[in-house]
Write a protein that holds these residues in place. Structure first.
Motif, PDB file in Angstrom:
ATOM      1  N   HIS B 160      37.919  38.160  44.250  1.00 27.49           N
ATOM      2  CA  HIS B 160      38.766  38.088  43.072  1.00 27.49           C
ATOM      3  C   HIS B 160      40.190  37.743  43.474  1.00 27.49           C
ATOM      4  N   LEU B 161      40.761  36.761  42.812  1.00 28.75           N
ATOM      5  CA  LEU B 161      42.150  36.389  43.066  1.00 28.75           C
ATOM      6  C   LEU B 161      43.030  36.917  41.948  1.00 28.75           C
ATOM      7  N   VAL B 162      44.196  37.378  42.294  1.00 27.01           N
ATOM      8  CA  VAL B 162      45.151  37.831  41.294  1.00 27.01           C
ATOM      9  C   VAL B 162      46.392  36.957  41.405  1.00 27.01           C
ATOM     10  N   SER B 163      46.880  36.494  40.260  1.00 20.95           N
ATOM     11  CA  SER B 163      47.986  35.546  40.292  1.00 20.95           C
ATOM     12  C   SER B 163      48.992  35.846  39.196  1.00 20.95           C
ATOM     13  N   THR B 164      50.233  35.414  39.415  1.00 13.33           N
ATOM     14  CA  THR B 164      51.193  35.452  38.323  1.00 13.33           C
ATOM     15  C   THR B 164      50.794  34.401  37.295  1.00 13.33           C
ATOM     16  N   ALA B 165      51.290  34.565  36.081  1.00 15.51           N
ATOM     17  CA  ALA B 165      50.918  33.650  35.002  1.00 15.51           C
ATOM     18  C   ALA B 165      51.653  32.321  35.118  1.00 15.51           C
ATOM     19  N   SER B 166      52.896  32.372  35.562  1.00 10.27           N
ATOM     20  CA  SER B 166      53.702  31.158  35.600  1.00 10.27           C
ATOM     21  C   SER B 166      53.492  30.461  36.937  1.00 10.27           C
ATOM     22  N   ILE B 167      52.454  29.657  36.995  1.00 11.05           N
ATOM     23  CA  ILE B 167      52.142  28.939  38.227  1.00 11.05           C
ATOM     24  C   ILE B 167      52.037  27.456  37.916  1.00 11.05           C
ATOM     25  N   TYR B 168      52.079  26.654  38.948  1.00 17.08           N
ATOM     26  CA  TYR B 168      51.949  25.209  38.823  1.00 17.08           C
ATOM     27  C   TYR B 168      50.629  24.868  38.120  1.00 17.08           C
ATOM     28  N   GLY B 169      50.656  23.868  37.281  1.00 13.89           N
ATOM     29  CA  GLY B 169      49.472  23.482  36.534  1.00 13.89           C
ATOM     30  C   GLY B 169      48.284  23.193  37.430  1.00 13.89           C
ATOM     31  N   GLY B 170      48.548  22.522  38.560  1.00 15.60           N
ATOM     32  CA  GLY B 170      47.477  22.206  39.493  1.00 15.60           C
ATOM     33  C   GLY B 170      46.852  23.454  40.095  1.00 15.60           C
TER      34      GLY B 170
END
Lengths: 276, 220
Positions: B160-170
């Motif tokens: 499972h990956l956790v990421s911030t919402a504001s990331i590059y579209g790619g």
């Protein structure tokens, strides 16, 4: 504008490595390892190569994540901590603080094969030679242009974190520093929203002559792109709303041209918005 | 021809304020100050120009040549064996690209094939690692390749990956489309919040997903 330190706190608490994309910042403006990142990635196509000439990427190992301790706490990183085959010690044992990078190179990059052409590698290391000079100019021009845009009647808002009006100004200043007048040095890629929604954006984009209409950022050349119909065109409307990707939003990447020329170009484009 | 072998009366004194990097500099009239291989003690601007460079022992090229070679010669049978079993970093202790007896960088290894490593890319890798303050860098074909390779080294099927919402579209496309389809990884993106006590807490966005494909969608 991300509060790296807060996120690093959370990641560390959960024994997870934090990966940060420093394409837009570049190490000339901010070094994520100093804020708790464990791995940094780049699209070297952008500011690092600097001249829009060569697609490329990079992964950098911070050498600061305790892989063994994380596994002891329940995480699993077999490519780094386990032996690949009999007689060969694990990466962690052989390469220590470079173990992650070595695992990426030998296990993933080798196997899947996303190889950087040596031509691009050359353009990359040559481009980096002038990185701090170029970033200095990119930032100086961007602050001047962002401040000017905020005063234009056809502009609804400017999203430049280094402006005091920005909600993230305090974080920006803490992490990126300020110029002599107190504006945060938060790079050269930012948003501007023009009046008139989609039609306003269309008129604005079509009125520019120095700014290039294209995808890409981090070039000697200034660029403009309409995110809603390009980079974010495949995302659900609710997501774009949440992210603030609206019909009138344009992304600017300010290049190394004379800031006065760029301002004149933007003013001519805004005249078309005013005429709608 | 080794360009450093030509003595110069001008270069016999270390520049003032150059710091630890001048260890080995000579102040006698007869010998030339030794070349710098380790640039770590120098400033950012100096390292962006010099970190990762290596002397060209063939013609004294000041700028590293573009290494357009897919493959590399092996000295002999044992050299080939040793390169493939990973037991050596360079061909011989005294024959590294940095000159006699110099330690080679963590980026360097006895090259086997340009898919995994190439001298032009090593210069860029070392330069980047130095400027970011990291240990070792790996150059790849694109930013998307960097993100995917970086993550596939850490995570795989079922992870499972956790990421911030504001990331590059790619990046978002990679998480949503590619990783879920090919590697069966799921992702959660969200924003951080601060509890009243001031510590950081990650607040995941609820997502609707069908059992085998995970796509994050905003629900609020």
């Amino acid at each position: 504008m991300t509060d790296l330190r807060r996120i690093a706190e959370v990641a560390a608490r959960h024994n997870l490595p934090l990966v940060v994309d420093n394409t837009v910042g570049t190490p000339a403006l901010i070094r994520p390892f100093e804020h708790g990142a464990n791995i940094v990635v780049h699209s070297t196509t952008k500011f690092l190569t600097g001249h829009g000439s060569a697609v490329g990427g990079a992964i950098i190992d911070g050498g600061n994540f305790d892989w063994a301790a994380a596994e002891a706490a329940g995480r699993s990183f077999p490519l780094i901590t386990q032996s690949a085959r009999a007689g060969v010690a694990p990466m962690l044992e052989r390469f220590g603080t470079g173990a992650y990078a070595r695992a990426a190179r030998e296990s993933v990059v080798n196997d899947i094969g996303p190889t950087l052409s040596p031509l691009h590698g050359f353009l990359l290391h040559q481009g980096i030679e002038t990185l701090s000079l170029r970033m200095e100019r990119h930032v100086e021009s961007s602050i001047k242009i962002a401040r000017w845009l905020e005063d234009q009647p056809e502009v609804v808002s400017v999203d430049y974190a280094g402006l005091p009006s920005n909600a993230r100004y305090n974080i920006a200043v803490r992490d990126y520093g300020v110029d002599a007048e107190g504006y945060g040095r938060t790079g050269s890629v930012f948003g501007v929203t023009v009046r008139g929604g989609l039609e306003g954006a269309r008129a604005f984009v079509n009125g520019l002559r120095i700014f290039s209409r294209m995808t890409g950022i981090g070039d000697t050349r200034s660029m403009v792109l309409h995110p809603l119909t390009s980079t974010h065109s495949s995302f659900a409307p609710e997501l774009n709303d949440r992210l603030g990707i609206t019909p009138g939003l344009l992304r600017l990447s300010v290049g190394l041209e004379s800031a006065d020329d760029l301002i004149r170009d933007l003013r001519a484009a805004l005249d078309r918005v005013a005429a709608l | 021809m080794n360009p450093q072998a030509i003595p110069s009366a001008v270069e016999t004194q270390a520049a003032p304020g150059a710091g630890a990097g001048t260890a080995g500099a000579s102040t006698t009239a007869e010998s030339t100050a030794s070349p710098i291989y380790d640039w770590q003690s120098f400033g950012f601007e100096t390292r962006q120009v010099h970190a990762g460079e290596y002397p060209d022992k063939n013609h004294g090229l000041r700028v590293p040549p573009i290494a357009l070679s897919a493959g590399y010669l092996f000295d002999d049978f044992d050299d080939q064996v040793n390169r493939f079993n990973g037991s050596i970093h360079w061909r011989a202790e005294n024959d590294g690209p940095r000159g006699e007896g110099e330690a080679f960088s963590p980026s360097e290894h006895a090259p086997i094939y340009s898919r995994q490593g190439n001298p032009s890319n090593w210069v860029a890798e070392e330069r980047l690692a130095s400027l970011e303050g990291g240990t070792v860098a790996v150059a790849v074909a694109s930013g998307q390749a960097a993100i995917s390779a970086a993550l596939f080294t850490l995570a795989g099927r079922g992870d499972h990956l956790v990421s911030t919402a504001s990331i590059y579209g790619g990046t978002r496309i990679l998480f949503g489309r590619s990783s879920s389809a090919s590697a069966s990884m799921s992702t959660t993106s969200g924003t951080r919040t601060t509890t009243p006590s001031g510590s950081a807490r990650f607040v995941p966005r609820p997502k609707r997903s069908t059992p085998r494909r995970c796509r994050t969608r905003a629900t609020t």
